[in-house]
Design an enzyme around this catalytic site. Structure first.
Site, mmCIF file in Angstrom:
data_model
loop_
_atom_site.group_PDB
_atom_site.id
_atom_site.type_symbol
_atom_site.label_atom_id
_atom_site.label_comp_id
_atom_site.label_asym_id
_atom_site.label_seq_id
_atom_site.Cartn_x
_atom_site.Cartn_y
_atom_site.Cartn_z
ATOM 1 C CB CYS A 63 -0.862 0.077 1.252
ATOM 2 S SG CYS A 63 -2.023 -1.240 1.440
ATOM 3 C CB THR A 64 1.549 4.012 -1.900
ATOM 4 O OG1 THR A 64 2.512 3.047 -2.290
ATOM 5 C CG2 THR A 64 2.216 5.389 -1.816
#
Lengths: 123, 253
Positions: free
Chosen positions: B1-2
């Site tokens: 995830c970012t």
């Protein structure tokens, strides 16, 4: 331009918005959940729409469990043991999970596993 | 995830995220994709949670999952969470729970409670920083005033090295992938560097929903685990999401 070796870092993309093209798969549907409804009824509309996809996703997790434990014991544990902990989970989330199991036909243990997957997955 | 929160020159906060999930949970050789990631994509929904027929909060969810990973309390705050790996992990919390020690909170039920009940950035920040958890996590929180954004790095019992926006010092955005911000990311999985390169290349002058979407569309920030991208603007009470694909060649994670 893109480097053709991992991690395939590319030049910073521009003009990608509004979303379209090969990196855009689809838009996302909006639903309303009425928090005044009984917890067990809140997700019925969404789950009725997404029942097949939920069953398919849960089946993929079960296939994975069977791959790790071919005897099927892990799947049995999920379906027998997890439901026993439902009332230890905080209200109203436990009631919402029961409603999701009812609306989808997915066994309660598998709905619980899906919802606590974050903690389990760290294993 | 970012996940990232950026402040534009007018003090508006933009909160955006790629949700990547399904690592090591089965690889589809034929389609060059992760099995669970592809099964999750059709389950992505946007939900408007209402009480007395008024919006309380909005979220991007996987249908069947009652906790929250991505949400906005319109005009008040925005919240996303990223996975954190630690040896003192969730399996210990689950074991304690089964043995009857139940003073910790399940991560996604905490985020749901915060979005449903907290009425300010500060209140949300306190709950996310101080509540004991069953598993470690990163909470990325944006407020509704200039300078209100932080990365809360959580162990099961503590908040470690909170990182705040500091525009005067030049930190006009905060960005979190899945590694502690004071350590180098695993070299095999460095999405932080390319994401920051593109944010810096964009510059604060040009930051907007559009250019943040460009950053989250750049490989390997976009990868085979990316299920959806969500863009949120607290000042407009706006949340929009898109289901993503990553054409080959593309990093598996």
């Amino acid at each position: 331009s893109l480097q053709f070796v991992p991690p395939y870092t590319e030049d910073c993309r521009t003009e990608m918005y509004p979303p379209r093209g090969p990196t855009f798969q689809s838009a996302v549907t909006w639903y309303t959940v009425n928090l005044d409804s009984p917890p067990s009824k809140r997700w019925t509309e969404i789950i009725t729409d997404k029942k097949d996809e939920l069953v398919s996703m849960v089946q993929a997790i079960k296939d994975l469990a069977d791959a790790f434990v071919p005897s099927g014991r892990l799947e049995e544990l999920i379906d027998k043991a997890l439901p026993m902990m439902i009332d230890t989970l905080p209200y109203p989330f436990n009631e919402e999970m029961k409603g999701i199991a009812t609306a989808s036909g997915v066994p309660l243990g598998e709905v619980i596993l899906f919802n606590i997957f974050y903690e389990i997955f760290t294993v | 995830c970012t996940s990232l929160v950026a402040e534009d020159p007018r003090g508006n906060l933009i909160h955006a995220r790629n949700l990547d999930f399904g690592l090591f949970l089965g690889w589809d050789m034929k389609n060059h994709s992760w099995v669970i990631t592809e099964k999750l994509k059709p389950l992505v929904v946007n939900v408007d949670f209402r009480r007395n027929n008024k919006t309380v909060f909005k979220s991007t969810n996987f249908a069947g999952y009652v906790g929250m990973l991505t949400g906005i309390r319109p005009y008040l705050f925005t919240l996303t969470m990223n996975e954190r790996f630690s040896l003192d992990g969730g399996y210990i919390g689950v074991l304690e729970w089964i043995l009857g020690k139940r003073d910790g909170r399940w991560m996604s039920f905490l985020t749901r409670s915060v979005l449903e009940n907290a009425t300010s950035y500060e209140e949300a920040k306190k709950l996310l920083s101080d509540t004991k958890l069953l598993a470690p996590a990163y909470f990325i929180l944006g407020g509704n005033q200039s300078g209100e954004a932080c990365i809360i790095t959580r162990s099961r019992t503590h908040s470690l090295n909170p990182l705040e926006l500091d525009v005067k010092q030049g930190r006009w955005y905060v960005l979190e992938t899945n590694y502690d911000h004071w350590k180098k990311p695993l070299f095999l999985d460095d999405r932080r560097t390319p994401a920051m390169k593109c944010m810096n290349q964009t510059t604060q002058t040009n930051i907007s929903i559009k250019t943040v979407y460009d950053v989250l569309s750049t490989k390997p920030v976009l990868n085979k685990l990316t299920t959806y991208t969500t863009l949120m603007e607290v000042s407009k009470g706006n949340l929009e999401s898109y289901i993503r694909a990553c054409p080959n060649p593309c990093m598996p994670w």
